[in-house]
Design an enzyme around this catalytic site. Structure first.
Site, mmCIF file in Angstrom:
data_model
loop_
_atom_site.group_PDB
_atom_site.id
_atom_site.type_symbol
_atom_site.label_atom_id
_atom_site.label_comp_id
_atom_site.label_asym_id
_atom_site.label_seq_id
_atom_site.Cartn_x
_atom_site.Cartn_y
_atom_site.Cartn_z
ATOM 1 N N ASP A 16 37.284 30.034 48.168
ATOM 2 C CA ASP A 16 37.985 29.090 49.046
ATOM 3 C C ASP A 16 38.228 29.762 50.401
ATOM 4 O OD1 ASP A 16 40.566 30.490 49.192
ATOM 5 O OD2 ASP A 16 40.888 29.882 47.114
ATOM 6 N N GLY A 35 46.644 38.917 42.097
ATOM 7 C CA GLY A 35 46.144 37.686 41.474
ATOM 8 C C GLY A 35 44.732 37.773 40.938
ATOM 9 N N HIS A 85 32.391 37.164 46.882
ATOM 10 C CA HIS A 85 31.696 36.217 45.989
ATOM 11 C C HIS A 85 31.199 34.962 46.698
ATOM 12 C CE1 HIS A 85 33.743 38.073 42.159
ATOM 13 N NE2 HIS A 85 32.814 38.841 42.689
ATOM 14 N N CYS A 90 19.252 28.410 50.677
ATOM 15 C CA CYS A 90 18.112 28.090 49.821
ATOM 16 C C CYS A 90 18.094 29.003 48.595
ATOM 17 C CB CYS A 90 16.814 28.246 50.618
ATOM 18 S SG CYS A 90 15.365 27.949 49.589
ATOM 19 N N ALA A 105 52.550 35.684 43.165
ATOM 20 C CA ALA A 105 52.326 36.233 44.508
ATOM 21 C C ALA A 105 53.114 35.461 45.562
ATOM 22 C CB ALA A 105 50.833 36.211 44.829
ATOM 23 N N ASN A 107 50.950 40.398 39.742
ATOM 24 C CA ASN A 107 50.380 39.455 38.781
ATOM 25 C C ASN A 107 51.465 39.096 37.763
ATOM 26 O OD1 ASN A 107 48.826 38.203 36.683
ATOM 27 N ND2 ASN A 107 47.017 39.319 37.377
ATOM 28 N N TYR A 118 29.958 22.142 41.292
ATOM 29 C CA TYR A 118 30.443 22.635 42.592
ATOM 30 C C TYR A 118 31.008 21.502 43.446
ATOM 31 C CZ TYR A 118 29.367 27.396 41.722
ATOM 32 O OH TYR A 118 29.408 28.656 41.184
HETATM 33 P P1 OAD Z 1 40.873 35.058 37.032
HETATM 34 O O1 OAD Z 1 40.970 33.605 36.757
HETATM 35 O O2 OAD Z 1 40.022 35.894 36.122
HETATM 36 O O3 OAD Z 1 42.306 35.715 37.032
HETATM 37 C C1 OAD Z 1 43.372 35.178 37.756
HETATM 38 C C2 OAD Z 1 44.544 36.113 37.612
HETATM 39 O O4 OAD Z 1 45.585 35.606 38.440
HETATM 40 C C3 OAD Z 1 45.112 36.216 36.195
HETATM 41 O O5 OAD Z 1 45.277 37.587 35.854
HETATM 42 C C4 OAD Z 1 46.458 35.517 36.293
HETATM 43 O O6 OAD Z 1 47.459 36.109 35.458
HETATM 44 C C5 OAD Z 1 46.803 35.735 37.760
HETATM 45 N N1 OAD Z 1 47.714 34.738 38.336
HETATM 46 C C6 OAD Z 1 47.917 33.457 37.954
HETATM 47 N N2 OAD Z 1 48.816 32.859 38.757
HETATM 48 C C7 OAD Z 1 49.207 33.797 39.669
HETATM 49 C C8 OAD Z 1 50.130 33.799 40.769
HETATM 50 N N3 OAD Z 1 50.816 32.710 41.102
HETATM 51 N N4 OAD Z 1 50.262 34.952 41.488
HETATM 52 C C9 OAD Z 1 49.550 36.063 41.163
HETATM 53 N N5 OAD Z 1 48.695 36.101 40.133
HETATM 54 C C10 OAD Z 1 48.507 34.997 39.405
HETATM 55 O O7 OAD Z 1 40.400 35.173 38.541
HETATM 56 P P2 OAD Z 1 39.646 36.376 39.272
HETATM 57 O O8 OAD Z 1 40.197 37.689 38.816
HETATM 58 O O9 OAD Z 1 39.665 36.056 40.709
HETATM 59 O O10 OAD Z 1 33.546 34.922 39.999
HETATM 60 O O11 OAD Z 1 38.185 36.203 38.698
HETATM 61 C C11 OAD Z 1 37.188 37.052 39.197
HETATM 62 C C12 OAD Z 1 35.882 36.304 39.281
HETATM 63 O O12 OAD Z 1 35.550 35.742 38.011
HETATM 64 C C13 OAD Z 1 35.899 35.103 40.211
HETATM 65 O O13 OAD Z 1 35.682 35.426 41.567
HETATM 66 C C14 OAD Z 1 34.788 34.282 39.686
HETATM 67 C C15 OAD Z 1 35.153 34.375 38.225
HETATM 68 O O14 OAD Z 1 34.280 33.974 37.313
HETATM 69 C C16 OAD Z 1 32.492 34.193 40.384
HETATM 70 O O15 OAD Z 1 32.525 32.988 40.511
HETATM 71 C C17 OAD Z 1 31.291 35.013 40.650
#
Ligand code: OAD
Length: 266
Positions: A117, A206, A131, A139, A249, A232, A76
């Site tokens: 973020d 995204g 999340h 804690c 995006a 996406n 982290y």
């Molecule tokens: P992912 O990393 O799973 O997916 C990101 C998505 O963004 C993919 O489908 C890419 O194709 C797309 N992408 C990439 N560049 C892009 C752009 N410039 N514009 C639009 N889309 C784009 O991320 P999340 O779906 O956010 O959880 O993942 C969900 C959760 O899984 C996260 O919050 C995290 C992770 O493990 C925790 O940490 C609990």
């Protein structure tokens, strides 16, 4: 900007803008992809450097923290260092502009993010975080909020030297992130469910739509009659999506939001 989009994409953006202009209630779910153009790697990107042999699922879990809290903190701290100087991109800014104009165009927008973020907030948006927050701590036992140095964002590496004990119960302080296997914050999830169930349009921006329960919000919206728009560059196989804008995006959102707010069809 429009010149950079293909004719096919411009036609799809116009179609999306038409749908959005006639909507009263809009629910937006963002994921790591919206921050990719700010320089923050997504979760499905291969990890780099020190962390390339780890999967996010093997570090972001209560089991991993119990086994090796220093390792999890180091990850982290590395992520904090990666994110601390990043700024919102045109997609974050377009959403913020739309939110601030929403009352004048008589729309109600709920912005929900899976991102930890704070780029939506930096852009001026109000976002519901499903999340957690990269810059907050609590804690691991009694959940008390641990107020780090208010300038922690400028000094993101302080935890590396030793683990910090909770002043209330003595257990370890952890990042205020929802880890795999943990429940989402109750109030944030309730807001998200209500907004998804009660919207005319649900926008998924995204996100790979792989991680539940957040990924289920689009299905909930669809079951309640909403239309689903996905932005996406790598469209997901989701069967509930009505309209896909297969583009980054940051390229498409400013054009789309301009058409929605200014009702321009140029
Ligand atoms: P992912 O990393 O799973 O997916 C990101 C998505 O963004 C993919 O489908 C890419 O194709 C797309 N992408 C990439 N560049 C892009 C752009 N410039 N514009 C639009 N889309 C784009 O991320 P999340 O779906 O956010 O959880 O993942 C969900 C959760 O899984 C996260 O919050 C995290 C992770 O493990 C925790 O940490 C609990």
């Amino acid at each position: 900007m429009v010149a950079e989009l293909s004719a096919e994409l411009i036609a799809q953006v116009q179609q999306a803008a038409q749908l959005l202009r006639s909507a009263k209630r809009i629910c937006i779910l963002t994921g790591a992809g919206i921050s990719a153009e700010s320089g923050i790697p997504t979760f499905r990107d291969k990890q780099t450097g020190l962390w390339e042999k780890f999967r996010a699922e093997d570090l972001a879990s209560p089991v991993a923290f119990a086994r090796d809290p220093k390792l999890v903190w180091s990850w982290y701290q590395w992520r904090r260092q990666l994110v601390h100087d990043k700024a919102p991109n045109p997609a974050h800014r377009a959403l913020a502009q739309w939110q601030s104009a929403s009352a004048s165009v008589q729309q109600h927008i709920t912005l929900i993010t899976q991102n930890v973020d704070d780029l939506h907030e930096q852009a001026g948006s109000e976002a519901v975080h499903l999340h957690g927050h990269l810059w907050k701590n609590r804690c691991s036992q009694c959940d008390s909020v641990y107020e780090d140095d208010p300038n922690a964002k400028d000094k993101p590496l302080d935890f590396d030297e030793q683990l910090i004990a909770c002043p209330q119960c003595g257990d370890y302080i952890r990042p205020d992130i929802v880890w795999f296997g943990e429940s989402l914050p109750v109030a944030a999830w309730q807001t998200a469910e209500e907004a998804a169930a009660d919207c005319d349009i649900f926008m998924s921006i995204g996100t790979s739509s792989l991680v539940y329960p957040a990924a289920g919000l689009a299905q909930l919206a669809k079951q309640n009659g909403a239309q689903i728009i996905e932005i996406n560059p790598n469209p997901t196989p989701s069967t509930v999506v009505d309209l896909t804008l297969a583009a980054k995006a940051g390229a498409v959102m400013p054009v789309l939001i301009d058409k929605v707010i200014n009702k321009s069809d140029k």
